[in-house]
Motif scaffolding. Structure first.
Motif, PDB file in Angstrom:
ATOM      1  N   ILE A 167     -11.611  11.077 -42.823  1.00  0.00           N
ATOM      2  CA  ILE A 167     -12.450  10.741 -41.670  1.00  0.00           C
ATOM      3  C   ILE A 167     -12.527   9.237 -41.528  1.00  0.00           C
ATOM      4  O   ILE A 167     -12.705   8.507 -42.513  1.00  0.00           O
ATOM      5  CB  ILE A 167     -13.861  11.359 -41.756  1.00  0.00           C
ATOM      6  N   LYS A 168     -12.367   8.774 -40.312  1.00  0.00           N
ATOM      7  CA  LYS A 168     -12.278   7.341 -40.034  1.00  0.00           C
ATOM      8  C   LYS A 168     -12.904   7.055 -38.680  1.00  0.00           C
ATOM      9  O   LYS A 168     -12.976   7.944 -37.826  1.00  0.00           O
ATOM     10  CB  LYS A 168     -10.795   6.923 -39.974  1.00  0.00           C
ATOM     11  N   PRO A 169     -13.283   5.801 -38.457  1.00  0.00           N
ATOM     12  CA  PRO A 169     -13.703   5.451 -37.095  1.00  0.00           C
ATOM     13  C   PRO A 169     -12.480   5.503 -36.178  1.00  0.00           C
ATOM     14  O   PRO A 169     -11.418   5.012 -36.549  1.00  0.00           O
ATOM     15  CB  PRO A 169     -14.210   4.006 -37.221  1.00  0.00           C
ATOM     16  N   VAL A 170     -12.643   6.090 -35.028  1.00  0.00           N
ATOM     17  CA  VAL A 170     -11.539   6.178 -34.072  1.00  0.00           C
ATOM     18  C   VAL A 170     -12.024   5.604 -32.745  1.00  0.00           C
ATOM     19  O   VAL A 170     -13.155   5.854 -32.326  1.00  0.00           O
ATOM     20  CB  VAL A 170     -11.084   7.645 -33.919  1.00  0.00           C
TER      21      VAL A 170
END
Lengths: 592, 153, 394
Positions: A167-170
Motif C-alpha cells: 500500500i502506497k500513496p497514489v
C-alpha cells in the motif's frame, strides 16, 4: 549525549540532547496531540497536528521530528499553536466521512478523540465528505478511504515492519489516496493479510472483514451446533478491548463466550499442543534424514507454519523456500479439521450441522480458513473467524459484565491447555514449546532450563538465536543426535522474517529450525488484537502470556491428557495416516 | 518494430544502472517511447531495482508527465497558467478541442493525439505556448495551433 | 545598467574556463570564502546565502559530496533559467564545477524540468565542449581535480523545485519534501552532503571569482549584492528576461519592458506578492519584495479574481498532498474563491476563517509550497477585491 536545558511553557527542564521536542514534552508531562506519529514507525511529520511554537522560529515546529537545541523555548498551547491545531483538525474533518456511529472505530478513534479534546463543534471549512469506498475488500482486511486522513501510518507499517509494501500513496495533492498496485485492491496483490495496518490506523479507514452478523445468525439457529476455539493471545487481549487493563482473563473469557450462546467453548491451545507433537516429530525426522541418512536433499532449516500471514508472505516472496516450511497446518486449521471429525464423533453430532468458529488475534486467519485446501473434514474446517476486537463487540452487545463474571472452564475433548500451548501467543513461544517436547522425546529428559523457561528465545528482539547441545546419551533410536548442537532462530514481524529468509536463501544460515510469526511480538501483537498497540502494550501482553504458562499444571505439549487421548483413540501416532490427512497441508507459490 | 515495455526497461537499466536512483530515468525512457508507462514496465522496473510494484506505481502516479493510461502518438500539452491564459490560451484550447473532438485528458479515437493542459512551461514571454511531444510552439493563435496539430501524423 | 555591463546575459563574457582556472589556483577554502564574502543569495527564490551553504557542505563529514543544480524552474511566469541555459549553458556548468572544487565534490547533477526537453541537447553539447577542452571530467587541466556532471529529467511536478523534493525525485521517489533537519548540506542526495543551487546562482559564480567579492557586492542595490535576472510577462510590450541590479526598483523593470496601464503586478510568481501601483518603487530585494525570477503585469482590464483562481488552481494541482495544511488548505481556498466569484460572500468578515487558514498554512506547512501558496489569496483579496458589504474607503 549530554543534557541540555530547554524551557517548555515557562518551565525550564533538563533533557538529553538529541531527543525530539515531542519526547522532551512527554518527559515534562506536557501532552502534545499527534496523528501521524506512532512509536513503532519512522517519523513522517505530515499531519502537522503536533505543531508547537519555538521562540525565534519563523514557522511553527513539528514536535515529532524537531530535535531540541540548547536553551530552546517551546510553547505548546499558545494562541498561535491552538489556532493552528484547531485548523489542522478542521481541515482533516472537512471532507472526512464523519459517520461515527457506523464506524468500527467509534469511541476508539484518534481523530474523534482529538476533535473532542479540542472542542471542535463547528467547522468553517466543511465541504462534501469523501464518498464511502470499500473497493478494497479482502478476506481479512478492508479499507474505506472516506475515513482516511493520509497519515501514512499504514504505509509505513506495511513497508517498515512487514516488508510487504503493497500500500502506497497514489496520485498527488487533493487527489491523493492510499492504494495498491494498479488499484487492484488488497486481494489482488501480495498483501499478507496480517492486519498490522489496522492496528496502527488512527481512524477507521482500515478494519477487519467482519463476520459478526453470520455468527449471531448461527447462534440464533437452533439446528446448528456452534463450536468455538479461542487462540492463546485472545485471553491476554480481550480485557483491553473491553476497556480493562491488560491481563490474563481466560476464565472470564470462557464464561462470556459461553454466555453468548456457543454450544462448546474450546481451546486452540489444545491444537497448539498437537502442532508441537506433529511438528516436533517432523523436525526430528528431517534431522534424522540429514544427520543419520546423510540425505543432502533434506530441507533444513525447517520453518514453522502456524502464522498464515507469514505463509502468504513466503508464498509470494520466497516460493523457492516452501519446502522448508513444516507441512503442519496452523493450530486453527488442525482444530477445524478435528472439530468436524473427531469432536463430531465424540459428541455424536452430524458434522453437517456443526458451525466451527474461531476467535483469533489475527486477520490472516480469516484469509487462511478460505484457502481451498482447508476442508480436510469434508466440510469447510473453520466456518467463521472473529478477531479479539469482534468478540469484544459481541460481548458488549450482549451486555455481559466481563469484569465481574464468574470464571468458567473450557469444555472437554479439545479444551485442555498446557503452558506450551499458551506461549504460542508470543514470539519464541512455538520454539520454546517445541524444544520442551522435542528435547524430552530425543533425550528422555526434561530440557535443562530452569523451570522449563527457554529464555534465550523469549523477548522483543527482532531476531533471536539459540544453540542447544544435545547430551552424549540419547533416548533409543535418537543416537544420531548425540552431541549435536541444535541451532534455532526466531523472528517476529515480517521484516525480520525477510532478513532471516535472505540469509537462508543465500546459504548463510546454518539453523536447523526457525520460528516465524508475522506480527511484531507474535500473535499477542496480531492484527486482530485491541487497538492501540505499542512496544509497551505488547510487553504487558507477553508478561501475561508467560504468567499464564507458569500458572498451568501442565507445561509441556506431550503431557496434555487430551492430546494423549486423541492419539490413543483417533490419530494413533504422530505423522500417521490420519495426521497426514487432517493435520498436514501443502503450499502454493504466488506471484509477487 | 516497436520495443516491448520490458525491452525498454532492460535497455534503460543498461544505461542508467539498477540503483533506486535510476527509476526516474527508466520511467522517462518508457514514457517517452510508448507515450505511457504500462503495467509491465512498472513490474520490470520494480523487480530490477528491488522495490514493490506498488512503490513504482506510486512514483509514476506522482508526476504529471507520466501516464499509466495509453496515450496518443502525439501528446499536446497546452499551458494553462496565468501568462498564457492572459494571452488567449483558453481560445486556443477551445479551438483544438473543437478540431479534435476531445477534451483535455482525452485521446482521439484514432490514437493520433492526446490533449492535455499543463502548469507553466516557462514560455511566458512567447505566450500562449504549448509543447507537442518535446517541441515548444509559441505565440499561438487558434489558427496556428490548429495548423500545427493538423500537421501531426 | 548599460547593456554591455550585463553580466549573466551580456555580450561581454569572460572566456570559458577562465574562472575555473582562477578558482583552481586558489585553495577550496578561499573559493568558498570569496563566494561568502560576495553575499550572493540563492537566485531560486528562497535567498539562502550561497557561501554559507557551500561552507556547511564543505565542512560536513561524508564521502561523495554532491553538487546539484536545480533547473526545475516551475514558478509561474519564470523562464530566466531557460534563457540562461539556451544562451550560456557553459557558465552554469562552470559554476557547478567551481562549486565542486570548493566543497570537495567530484559529482554534479543537473535536475532539468520535464517541460524543457529541448534544452537537453544544449546542455549535452556544452558538457561535451567543456570535456573536450579539459574543463570538465577527469583530472581537469592536469590539476588532479575531477568533476563530472549528469543531466537528469524531472517529470512534471512544481514541488520538485523545493530542494529536498528534488533530491527525493533524483533518488527515484515521489517528489515529497523531507523533514528538516537534516539539511541537504549534511545529508542530501543518497544521504551525502549536498549543495543544491539554482541555475542562475551557479551562473553567477564565475563572475564572482573573476571580479571578486567586493566588486560583485557593489553591483547590487539596497541591501543586495550582484545582478539578477527577471522574467517579465503579462501585459507588457516587451516580455522577456532583463538583468538588473539585485534590489532595483520594480518600476525600473516595468519601464524597461514597456508596461502600461498597470493595475497590479505579481512579483516572485504565484507564490510571491501581488502589489498595487502604489508599491512600484519598492526595491526587488529579499527584505522588501523578494523577486524570485518572475514578474507578471496585469492591466486594468484584468479581473484579479480570475488571476487568483488561476493561481490557486495551480497550487491545488501542484501540492504534493503529503501534509494536511497544504493538501486540504489550498483546496479550501480555491473553494472559497469560487464562492466569491459566485457572489456568495457578502462581506470581507465572512472570510476571516480563510485568512486564519492562510496564516496556519504559512506557519504550519511542511515546505515552501504550502508556506507561500496563500500569499496570493491574502494579497489579492486584501488589495484588489471589493465586497458588497465593504465600508466606504476600505
Amino acid at each position: 549525549m549530554p543534557n541540555i536545558s530547554v524551557t517548555i511553557n515557562g518551565i525550564t527542564t533538563s533533557v538529553r540532547e538529541g531527543v525530539t521536542v515531542l519526547e522532551a514534552c512527554e518527559l515534562a508531562g506536557v501532552e502534545i496531540p499527534t496523528l501521524c506519529y506512532h512509536p513503532d514507525l519512522s517519523l513522517a511529520g505530515n499531519c502537522r497536528m503536533c505543531l508547537v511554537e519555538v521562540e525565534g522560529w519563523r514557522t511553527l515546529a513539528i514536535a515529532c521530528v524537531t530535535p531540541v537545541t540548547p536553551n530552546m523555548v517551546i510553547h505548546t498551547h499558545s494562541k498561535k499553536v491552538r489556532k493552528a491545531r484547531r485548523t489542522v483538525l478542521k481541515l482533516l474533518l472537512a471532507n472526512h466521512n464523519v459517520n461515527c456511529p457506523e464506524c468500527e472505530r467509534n469511541r476508539n478513534c484518534e481523530l474523534q478523540e482529538l476533535s473532542e479534546k479540542h472542542n471542535i463543534t463547528t467547522n468553517e471549512y466543511q465541504t462534501t465528505p469523501k464518498p464511502v469506498s470499500v473497493e478494497e475488500v479482502s478476506p481479512g482486511v478492508m479499507r474505506d478511504n472516506s475515513r482516511c486522513i493520509m497519515c501514512t501510518r499504514c504505509v509505513r507499517t506495511c513497508e517498515e515492519l512487514q516488508s510487504v509494501a503493497v500500500i502506497k500513496p497514489v496520485g498527488r495533492s487533493a487527489e491523493i489516496k492510499i492504494s495498491t498496485f494498479m488499484d487492484r485492491g488488497l486481494d489482488g496483490v501480495a498483501c499478507a493479510q496480517c492486519g498490522q495496518c489496522i492496528n496502527r490506523c488512527p481512524t477507521g479507514a482500515l478494519f477487519e472483514t467482519s463476520e459478526v452478523r453470520q455468527i449471531w445468525e448461527a447462534l440464533e439457529d437452533p439446528e446448528k451446533f456452534v463450536v468455538v476455539q479461542t487462540a492463546p493471545a485472545v485471553r491476554v487481549g480481550i480485557a483491553e478491548a473491553l476497556g480493562l487493563p491488560t491481563g490474563r482473563s481466560t476464565g472470564q473469557m470462557v464464561a462470556s463466550i459461553r454466555g453468548l450462546g456457543f454450544d462448546r467453548v474450546l481451546d486452540t491451545d489444545f491444537s497448539a499442543d498437537l502442532t508441537i507433537i506433529e511438528e516436533g516429530h517432523e523436525l526430528i525426522g528431517r534431522l534424522g534424514q540429514a544427520l543419520q541418512a546423510g540425505d543432502p536433499n533434506v530441507h533444513l532449516p525447517m520453518i514453522t507454519s502456524c502464522s498464515p500471514g507469514w505463509i502468504k508472505f513466503i508464498e509470494h516472496k520466497y516460493p523457492h523456500l516452501l519446502s522448508n516450511l513444516s507441512t503442519c497446518k496452523s493450530p486453527q486449521q488442525m482444530f477445524g479439521a478435528l472439530v468436524k471429525t473427531y469432536l463430531a464423533e465424540k459428541e455424536g453430532i452430524d458434522p453437517a450441522n456443526i458451525i466451527s468458529v474461531s476467535i483469533m488475534p489475527c486477520t490472516a486467519k480469516k484469509y487462511e480458513k478460505e484457502r481451498p485446501e482447508m476442508n480436510a473434514s469434508g466440510y469447510k474446517d473453520v466456518d467463521y473467524v472473529l478477531t479479539t476486537r469482534e468478540l469484544a463487540s459481541m460481548i458488549e452487545e450482549a451486555g455481559i459484565d466481563f469484569e465481574h463474571i464468574a470464571e468458567e472452564k473450557f469444555d472437554r475433548w479439545m479444551g485442555h491447555s498446557t503452558g506450551a500451548g499458551v506461549i504460542f501467543g508470543a514470539t519464541g513461544g512455538v520454539m520454546e514449546a517445541a524444544l520442551r517436547t522435542a528435547y524430552e522425546v530425543v533425550t528422555g529428559h526434561e530440557i535443562p532450563f530452569e523451570g522449563l523457561n527457554v529464555t534465550p528465545v523469549r523477548g522483543i528482539e527482532g531476531i533471536k538465536e539459540a544453540a542447544i547441545t544435545m547430551p552424549d546419551r540419547m533416548a533409543d533410536g535418537f543416537e544420531f543426535l548425540a552431541g549435536v548442537t541444535l541451532k534455532v532462530a526466531v523472528a517476529h514481524g515480517l521484516s525480520n522474517a525477510e532478513r532471516l529468509m535472505k540469509k537462508v536463501s543465500a546459504g548463510e544460515a546454518d539453523y536447523h529450525f526457525i520460528e516465524i510469526m508475522a506480527c511484531p511480538g507474535g500473535c499477542l501483537g496480531g492484527g486482530g488484537q485491541p487497538i492501540p498497540t505499542s512496544p509497551e502494550i505488547r510487553r504487558k501482553r507477553a508478561e501475561a502470556i508467560y504468567a499464564e504458562d507458569a500458572a498451568l499444571h501442565f507445561r509441556k505439549s506431550h503431557a496434555n491428557p487430551e492430546i494423549q487421548l486423541l492419539y490413543a483413540e483417533y490419530l494413533e501416532k504422530p505423522l500417521g495416516h490420519k495426521s497426514h490427512e487432517l493435520l498436514h497441508t501443502t503450499y502454493t507459490p504466488r506471484k509477487d | 518494430m516497436s520495443r516491448t515495455p520490458e525491452e525498454i526497461v532492460r535497455a534503460s537499466l543498461e544505461k542508467h544502472g539498477s540503483g533506486r536512483e535510476a527509476v526516474m530515468e527508466i520511467l522517462t525512457d518508457v514514457n517517452r517511447e510508448l507515450g505511457c508507462i504500462p503495467e509491465e514496465a512498472i513490474i520490470a522496473t520494480a523487480s530490477a531495482v528491488g522495490v514493490s510494484n506498488a512503490e513504482i506505481y506510486s512514483v509514476v502516479s506522482f508526476y504529471s508527465f507520466f501516464s499509466i493510461k495509453p496515450r496518443g502518438r502525439h501528446i499536446v500539452r497546452l499551458c494553462s497558467t496565468i501568462s498564457c491564459v492572459m494571452s488567449g490560451s483558453a481560445e486556443v484550447l477551445e479551438a483544438v478541442r473543437d478540431d479534435l473532438g476531445i477534451r483535455e485528458g482525452e485521446t482521439t479515437s484514432d490514437g493520433r493525439i492526446t490533449l492535455e493542459t499543463t502548469s507553466c512551461i516557462g514560455l511566458c514571454d512567447q505566450a500562449p505556448a504549448m509543447l507537442v511531444n518535446d517541441e515548444p510552439h509559441t505565440r499561438l493563435t487558434p489558427e496556428t495551433a490548429r495548423a500545427i496539430i493538423a500537421g501531426l501524423e | 545598467m548599460a547593456a554591455g555591463k550585463r553580466l549573466l546575459l551580456g555580450d561581454d563574457q569572460p572566456s570559458i574556463g577562465e574562472a575555473l582556472i582562477k578558482a583552481m589556483d586558489m585553495s577550496p577554502a578561499d573559493v568558498v570564502f570569496e563566494v561568502r564574502e560576495s553575499d550572493i543569495r540563492g537566485r531560486g527564490g528562497a535567498g539562502f546565502p550561497t557561501g554559507i551553504k557551500w561552507n556547511l557542505a564543505g565542512a560536513a563529514s561524508g564521502d561523495h559530496k554532491m553538487v546539484i543544480c536545480n533547473a526545475d524552474e516551475g514558478e509561474p511566469g519564470t523562464f530566466k533559467d531557460r534563457v540562461l541555459i539556451e544562451k550560456m549553458a557553459w557558465k552554469l556548468l562552470e559554476g557547478m564545477t567551481i562549486a565542486g572544487y570548493a566543497i570537495g565534490s567530484s559529482h554534479g547533477i543537473i535536475y532539468l524540468r520535464a517541460e524543457y526537453p529541448y534544452l537537453v541537447p544544449i546542455l549535452e553539447k556544452a558538457r561535451q565542449d567543456l570535456i573536450s577542452q579539459g574543463l570538465l571530467g577527469d583530472d581537469i587541466q592536469g590539476r588532479g581535480f575531477s568533476f563530472n556532471i549528469e543531466i537528469r529529467s524531472g517529470a512534471g511536478a512544481y514541488v520538485c523545485g523545493e530542494e529536498t523534493s528534488l533530491i527525493e525525485s533524483l533518488e527515484g521517489k515521489r517528489g515529497e519534501p523531507r523533514n528538516k533537519p537534516p539539511f541537504p548540506v549534511n545529508s542530501g542526495y543518497l544521504a551525502r552532503p549536498t549543495v543544491v543551487n539554482n541555475v542562475e546562482t551557479f551562473a553567477a559564480v564565475p563572475h564572482i571569482l573573476l571580479g571578486g567579492a567586493e566588486w560583485y557586492q557593489g553591483l547590487g542595490r539596497d541591501d543586495c549584492s550582484g545582478t539578477k535576472l527577471f522574467s517579465i510577462s503579462g501585459d507588457v510590450e516587451n516580455p522577456g528576461v532583463y538583468e538588473l541590479p539585485m534590489g532595483a526598483a520594480l518600476r525600473e523593470l516595468l519601464e524597461l519592458s514597456g508596461a502600461k496601464d498597470i493595475a497590479a503586478v505579481q512579483v516572485g510568481g504565484a507564490s510571491g506578492s501581488t502589489v498595487t501601483p502604489d508599491e512600484l518603487d519598492k526595491p526587488m530585494s529579499f527584505s522588501a519584495l523578494p523577486p524570485g525570477g518572475s514578474v507578471v503585469v496585469f492591466n486594468s482590464s484584468r479581473d484579479m479574481l480570475d488571476v487568483l483562481e488561476n493561481f490557486m488552481e495551480f497550487f491545488v494541482h501542484e501540492s504534493c498532498g503529503q501534509c494536511t495544511p497544504c493538501r486540504e488548505g489550498n483546496r479550501r481556498l480555491l473553494d472559497i474563491i469560487r464562492s466569491i466569484r459566485a457572489g456568495e460572500i457578502a462581506s470581507r468578515d465572512d472570510l476571516k476563517p480563510f485568512f486564519l487558514l492562510a496564516d496556519v498554512m504559512k506557519a504550519g506547512s511542511k515546505c515552501g509550497l504550502g508556506q507561500t501558496s496563500p500569499n496570493c489569496f491574502v494579497d489579492i483579496i486584501t488589495k484588489f477585491i471589493a465586497f458588497p458589504g465593504d465600508k466606504e474607503g476600505a
